[in-house]
Every structure is written in structure tokens, then in C-alpha cells.
Motif scaffolding. Structure first.
Motif, mmCIF file in Angstrom:
data_model
loop_
_atom_site.group_PDB
_atom_site.id
_atom_site.type_symbol
_atom_site.label_atom_id
_atom_site.label_comp_id
_atom_site.label_asym_id
_atom_site.label_seq_id
_atom_site.Cartn_x
_atom_site.Cartn_y
_atom_site.Cartn_z
ATOM 1 N N PRO A 194 0.557 -1.227 -0.162
ATOM 2 C CA PRO A 194 -0.315 -0.194 -0.027
ATOM 3 C C PRO A 194 0.931 1.194 0.164
ATOM 4 C CG PRO A 194 0.164 -1.069 2.536
ATOM 5 C CD PRO A 194 0.941 -2.123 1.588
ATOM 6 N N THR A 195 -0.127 2.238 -0.079
ATOM 7 C CA THR A 195 1.096 3.637 -0.622
ATOM 8 C C THR A 195 0.686 4.643 1.157
ATOM 9 O OG1 THR A 195 -0.316 5.209 -0.734
ATOM 10 C CG2 THR A 195 0.376 4.435 -3.203
ATOM 11 N N GLY A 196 2.565 5.205 1.261
ATOM 12 C CA GLY A 196 1.960 5.405 2.644
ATOM 13 C C GLY A 196 3.718 4.802 3.053
ATOM 14 N N GLN A 206 -2.496 -10.586 3.928
ATOM 15 C CA GLN A 206 -2.003 -9.009 3.096
ATOM 16 C C GLN A 206 -2.873 -7.779 4.430
ATOM 17 O OE1 GLN A 206 0.267 -8.315 0.052
ATOM 18 N NE2 GLN A 206 0.491 -9.938 1.504
ATOM 19 N N TRP A 207 -2.215 -7.949 5.813
ATOM 20 C CA TRP A 207 -2.138 -7.153 6.692
ATOM 21 C C TRP A 207 -1.372 -5.815 6.820
ATOM 22 C CZ3 TRP A 207 -6.140 -5.607 10.597
ATOM 23 C CH2 TRP A 207 -7.735 -5.893 10.683
ATOM 24 N N HIS A 208 -1.141 -4.679 6.824
ATOM 25 C CA HIS A 208 0.078 -4.424 6.850
ATOM 26 C C HIS A 208 -0.097 -3.028 8.478
ATOM 27 C CE1 HIS A 208 2.031 -5.479 2.660
ATOM 28 N NE2 HIS A 208 0.252 -5.133 2.547
ATOM 29 N N PHE A 209 1.275 -3.185 8.229
ATOM 30 C CA PHE A 209 1.523 -2.139 10.229
ATOM 31 C C PHE A 209 2.073 -0.992 9.568
ATOM 32 C CE2 PHE A 209 -0.301 -6.494 10.837
ATOM 33 C CZ PHE A 209 -1.889 -6.391 11.302
ATOM 34 N N GLY A 226 -3.253 -0.891 12.385
ATOM 35 C CA GLY A 226 -3.224 -2.016 11.173
ATOM 36 C C GLY A 226 -4.015 -1.753 10.488
ATOM 37 N N LEU A 227 -3.627 -2.137 8.899
ATOM 38 C CA LEU A 227 -4.519 -1.292 7.772
ATOM 39 C C LEU A 227 -5.282 -2.948 7.443
ATOM 40 C CD1 LEU A 227 -4.999 0.415 5.306
ATOM 41 C CD2 LEU A 227 -3.234 0.073 4.498
#
Length: 603
Positions: A194-196, A206-209, A226-227
Motif C-alpha cells: 500500500p502507499t504510505g 495481507q494486513w500491513h502495520f 493496522g491496515l
């Protein structure tokens, strides 16, 4: 967990005073007795028969949990405003022996948890949730490699605990989706990002932190943002901890006269959680969670939905949503009933289960289960206990539980690495066989407090019963268990059965469903399914990576469950025909991209 030290012979008398574990209110367990990794609780969850009680059962282990939603308020967006309860049947909380204290009563609904999104990990009580960097409370931003997320090893006197003894990674819990382990994703690679600004932490789904600089709950250090894959953000920054069973370790001291004696220590541990304080979707809708200490007091949403929670004696006494009030009663610290706004009620009886002792005492005439070297374990007591739940409609469910000792295979050297001392110990016996001298360093067995039978009966419902059986098969060559499978037989009330075969190879096919048969009440085969999975030898030709990220836990604990090994072919044989499902190509996220479905006469 074992160290060998030299000491003067004059210390023998003093050493013998500490050679046995000290008594404590909560009996400790050894590293090899923990239920961790792929064996823990309910994985491969599916319902076993009608699930009117919210039961979630692992076909692979027989582990069981219950999930019930008391109130759920609909809104003008998809964000949930609800109160869910979850009872996780975890044998690590149960007594090790008769009269030992259990650890079931410390949650917001007694033995039932308030089921919320959280991140969690097991750490020593002294250090807390820390990482292995120069800024240990910067638990999100300071680790540069996957192994820096692991806590440091701990020494208590002469007893040494490596971090893998008491820590099994960090997990994400989302209601309705269960727990999944956090992974450390290497830089670059084919997977989209993801961007950022995001840390290397991810999950298989595919969670991101990213990092939150402080915890409003007041503890030192960072939280996590968490995203989720759908773009929803979760603020994990309210820390609450719960006691866990202490971990027992030993150290060996070699005296100048050649006698070796043991000292003992217990590592006090806690289960640390970072609960959610806010959830926000990609359109700006939000839900806030209001906390005070270890208690959740309110859930409020941007569209006006709200729930308030009231407490008595540290447990939830009532939940209010508008004019609706749900009331909770307890007996001996355990949830006994939930009264709904219409005056109907759930009732619960779990006291027999929470007090079910796991092991026979060490003073028993035959205290050990020792079928192979370096895998000495305390013998299971063999008792069973019931959980009884009564639905507001009057249906009663009885779930009979007992411990099952399950096998993991292909753990090289697991019968060769233990805390045995090649010499003479305090009793003067050469090459002694004692529990503490033969604790495994690589456990290949674990005990699950598992479902054995389930019965249902009620108004207009005749008594129905299901049984659940696990049988492990394996060979022991060249000295440790290999070539293992687990056959799971579920028998329905009408006598028909489902027979499933799972892999138990920790480095190849652990928990993978290899085959399934459906048989009628006369044991006549009706249908058979055989599944084939992508093998490690095929990974070079696959468009997806070996894993979504480096698992944080140690490999011989976690096995291959975090690796990408999807099913590529399934053949269902029924009525003399084969129905074939075959994945021809996958995409980079391990999703089927091109699939062939066909049927043909069975050979």
C-alpha cells in the motif's frame, strides 16, 4: 533451559535444598508441555453438526471454542458495533494436577472473553512486551530484522530461558476471522504494497502495520496501526495483560566430586494484548472503543450507534444498547447466565471443565509417558469433563472434553535433544531417567483439551450425539517420528461418518487435508476426495513467493503453516466418476488465476 556450571563440593547440601521446584499457587509447566504453534486451539475450524451454540471446532486437533454475539447494531456502514463473547478452550489455562489453580476467571466475562480485535504475544512478566533492540519498548519501529521482534532470553539465577521457550510470535485476532501470525516481509519482492509508510510486518492475508508513538492506556512504548486488506484501519494501542501458566526450567551444576545436581526456577509470564481503540473504514466512517484500565466501557460509532458496558467485581454485569439491556450473572467467577431483553436466557456450566486436571501427580507410581528418548512427558490423567450450554429456546448442548496427546513428525533430532545430563545426579544414580532431565528441546508431541462427544436435546429435538476421534500414525526412523498422518473420524447421529486424513509433517504438510471419505451407517463408501498441494520442490516455478513474510516464531515451533503451499488439485470420486478441480495457474497473492474443472469415468 539448561546450564551446566562448576561448583565446590561444599555446596552440595545447599544445592539439595533447591533441587526440587518450589511450591506455588499456580503449578508451572515445562516448555515441552505447552500447547503452541499449529497444534494450539482450533485451526482448520469448521462446525461439527448443527452449531446453535456458536461452537467452532478444529477438525485437525479437536480443539474447540465458542463464539456468541449478544447484541449487534445495524448501521449505515459495514463497521461492526457489537458485543461478542468467546470461550477459548485452552488447556494451558487448566490445572496441571489436582488442587492446582486454574487461570480461567480473569476475563471480562469470567472465563469468556469479550471478543475484540487485538494484537497479542506471550512475554515474561518482568520485562513485558519488549523487543530485542537498544530501545526495547519501541516494539514497532526499532526492529530492523524479523528476529529483533523476539524478546531477549531470560535468566533466573542459574536457570536460563531462551525466548523460544516462552514466546511464540505475535498474533492478530479479528472477530469472525480467528488468529493469524504476524510475518516480517523482506524489502522488495513481487508482492504489492500500500502507499504510505509501513513497517515490514504483514500477515498471510495481507494486513500491513505502521507505528503509533504512545499508548493511551499508560504503559511505555509504541502501539500499532493496522491496515486490513479492504482498507479499514485499526488502532491497536490499549494494552491489557492476563496471567499465563508459569514456565518451569532447570539448570545443572557439576561439582568437583563429579556429582551433578539441579536447581529449578519458574518464569512468570503474561499474555499481553494491544486492544483496538478505533476502527475507521476507507470512507471515513469510524467506531471508537472507550477503555478504563482493563475494562471496555463503551462502543460508539460515527453514525450514532452506541453500546455501554457496566461492571461489578471486575466483570461485565450489563450491556445497554438503547432501551435494550443484557444482564450477566456469575457463579464462583464463571459466567452462569445471560438474560436477554425479552427475559429469555442462556445458561452455562463450565466448572467441571475449568477444573479438569491434566496430569497424574509426579508422586504417582507410573507418572511418565516415555515412548521415545528425550520426549519424556507427564502421563495424562485421562479424566473427562462436560461443558453444558442451554440455548434461550431450551435446547441443551453437552460437550465432553478430554486431553488428547497429538504428534508432530519430521522434526529432525527431536528425540536426540533434551536436558539429560550424561553423568550422576543428586540421587547418585548414573544415567537417571527423570522428568526434568529428559524434557525435550524440540517437542514432537502436544496435548490438546479436545472435543470427544457432543450431544443435543431439547423441546421437539430428539437426543442427538456426535463423536470425534483422532488416531496418529507414524514411523520412528532414523530415530524420530517421520511419515506421519492423522486420521480423524467424525460420526453423526445417524451412524454415518466422515473420515479425514491430515498430514502431520511439520516441515511439509502439517494440518493439510490429504483425503476425505463419506460413509453411510453401514460403513459403505459414498464419496472420496483426494487433495494435492504445491510442494517445496515446485516453488521455483510458482509466481508467488515461498511465504508472505518471515514468520517471527522459530521454525521447529511454527512448522510450515505460514508458508505458501496451496492446494493445486482435488479429485472427488463418486458413483464411478472422478470430478476434478485443478488450478492451472496462480497469481502472486496465491489466488487461483486459471482453473480446470472436468469429470471422467473412474479408472
Amino acid at each position: 533451559m539448561l546450564q551446566l556450571r562448576m561448583a565446590s563440593a561444599m555446596l552440595v547440601g545447599m544445592a539439595l535444598l533447591v533441587a526440587m521446584p518450589t511450591a506455588s499457587a499456580i503449578d508451572s509447566i515445562s516448555y515441552g508441555e505447552q500447547v503452541i504453534g499449529p497444534q494450539k486451539h482450533a485451526i482448520n475450524v469448521r462446525a461439527l453438526g448443527p452449531d446453535a451454540f456458536g461452537e467452532e471446532i478444529s477438525a485437525y486437533t479437536g480443539g474447540i471454542s465458542f463464539s456468541q454475539t449478544d447484541v449487534a447494531l445495524p448501521g449505515n456502514n459495514a463497521l461492526e458495533v457489537a458485543v461478542r463473547r468467546r470461550l477459548i478452550v485452552d488447556g494451558n489455562k487448566s490445572p496441571s494436577k489436582p488442587n492446582d489453580e486454574n487461570l480461567w476467571r480473569g476475563y471480562m466475562f469470567g472465563e469468556w472473553e469479550l471478543d475484540l480485535p487485538y494484537l497479542t504475544g506471550m512475554y515474561s512478566e518482568t520485562a513485558g512486551w519488549v523487543v530485542n533492540t537498544t530501545t526495547p519498548n519501541a516494539r514497532c519501529s526499532s526492529p530492523a530484522t524479523f528476529n529483533q521482534f523476539r524478546p531477549k532470553d531470560v535468566s533466573i539465577g542459574d536457570v536460563y530461558f531462551t525466548s523460544y521457550n516462552f514466546w511464540n510470535g505475535i498474533s492478530l485476532n479479528v472477530p469472525g476471522s480467528g488468529e493469524q501470525g504476524l510475518l516480517h516481509r523482506p524489502a522488495g519482492g513481487p508482492l504489492p504494497m500500500p502507499t504510505g509508510s509501513w513497517t515490514p510486518l504483514t500477515t498471510r492475508s495481507q494486513w500491513h502495520f505502521s507505528c503509533l508513538s504512545t499508548l493511551p492506556s499508560g504503559q511505555a512504548g509504541e502501539g500499532f496501526l493496522g491496515l486490513a486488506p479492504d482498507g479499514t484501519k485499526y488502532w491497536f494501542n490499549w494494552m491489557v495483560s492476563y496471567p499465563e501458566r508459569p514456565l518451569h526450567g532447570t539448570a545443572a551444576m557439576l561439582l568437583q566430586n563429579g556429582i551433578t545436581f539441579r536447581t529449578h526456577a519458574d518464569l512468570v509470564r503474561r499474555n499481553y494484548r494491544l486492544y483496538v481503540t478505533r476502527v475507521e473504514d476507507r470512507f471515513g466512517n469510524w467506531v471508537n472503543y472507550g477503555w478504563s484500565g482493563a475494562n471496555l466501557n463503551s462502543i460508539t460509532a460515527s453514525d450514532g450507534r452506541s453500546i455501554s458496558l457496566a461492571y461489578a467485581n471486575g466483570r461485565i454485569a450489563s450491556v445497554t444498547a438503547g432501551s435494550q439491556v443484557f444482564q450477566y450473572a456469575y457463579a464462583d467467577g464463571l459466567l452462569s447466565s445471560v438474560t436477554l431483553p425479552d427475559s429469555s436466557s442462556w445458561t452455562f456450566s463450565t466448572s467441571a471443565m475449568v477444573n479438569l486436571a491434566r496430569f497424574v501427580p509426579l508422586s504417582d507410581a507410573n507418572p511418565f509417558d516415555h515412548p521415545m528418548s528425550c520426549q519424556l512427558m507427564r502421563r495424562l490423567k485421562g479424566d473427562e469433563a462436560d461443558i453444558v450450554l442451554t440455548h434461550p429456546a431450551g435446547i441443551q448442548g453437552t460437550f465432553r472434553l478430554g486431553y488428547k496427546r497429538l504428534m508432530r513428525t519430521n522434526l529432525d533430532g527431536s528425540t536426540m535433544e533434551c536436558d539429560y545430563i550424561n553423568g550422576v545426579e543428586t540421587n547418585g544414580v548414573a544415567s537417571p531417567t527423570t522428568f526434568w532431565s529428559h524434557m525435550p528441546r524440540i517437542p514432537n508431541r502436544s496435548d490438546v483439551l479436545a472435543l470427544k462427544t457432543k450431544t443435543m436435546v431439547g423441546p421437539g429435538v430428539p437426543s442427538q450425539a456426535w463423536t470425534y476421534q483422532h488416531v496418529d500414525a507414524y514411523a520412528v526412523t532414523p530415530g524420530w517420528p517421520v511419515a506421519g498422518t492423522r486420521t480423524v473420524t467424525t460420526t453423526d447421529p445417524d451412524g454415518s461418518s466422515t473420515i479425514e486424513v491430515y498430514g502431520t509433517d511439520a516441515l511439509a504438510n502439517e494440518a493439510q487435508l490429504l483425503s476425505q471419505e463419506a460413509r453411510d451407517g453401514q460403513n459403505v463408501l459414498l464419496r472420496r476426495v483426494d487433495n494435492t498441494y504445491v510442494q517445496t520442490s515446485e516453488m521455483a516455478s510458482m509466481p508467488f513467493p515461498d511465504w508472505m513474510g518471515q514468520p517471527l516464531a522459530y521454525e521447529f515451533i511454527r512448522g510450515r503453516s505460514d508458508y505458501n503451499r496451496p492446494m493445486k488439485r482435488s479429485v472427488t470420486r463418486q458413483q464411478a466418476r472422478d470430478f476434478i478441480y485443478q488450478v492451472d495457474t496462480f497469481d502472486v497473492l496465491v489466488r487461483p488465476k486459471q482453473v480446470t474443472r472436468k469429470s471422467q469415468p473412474s479408472p
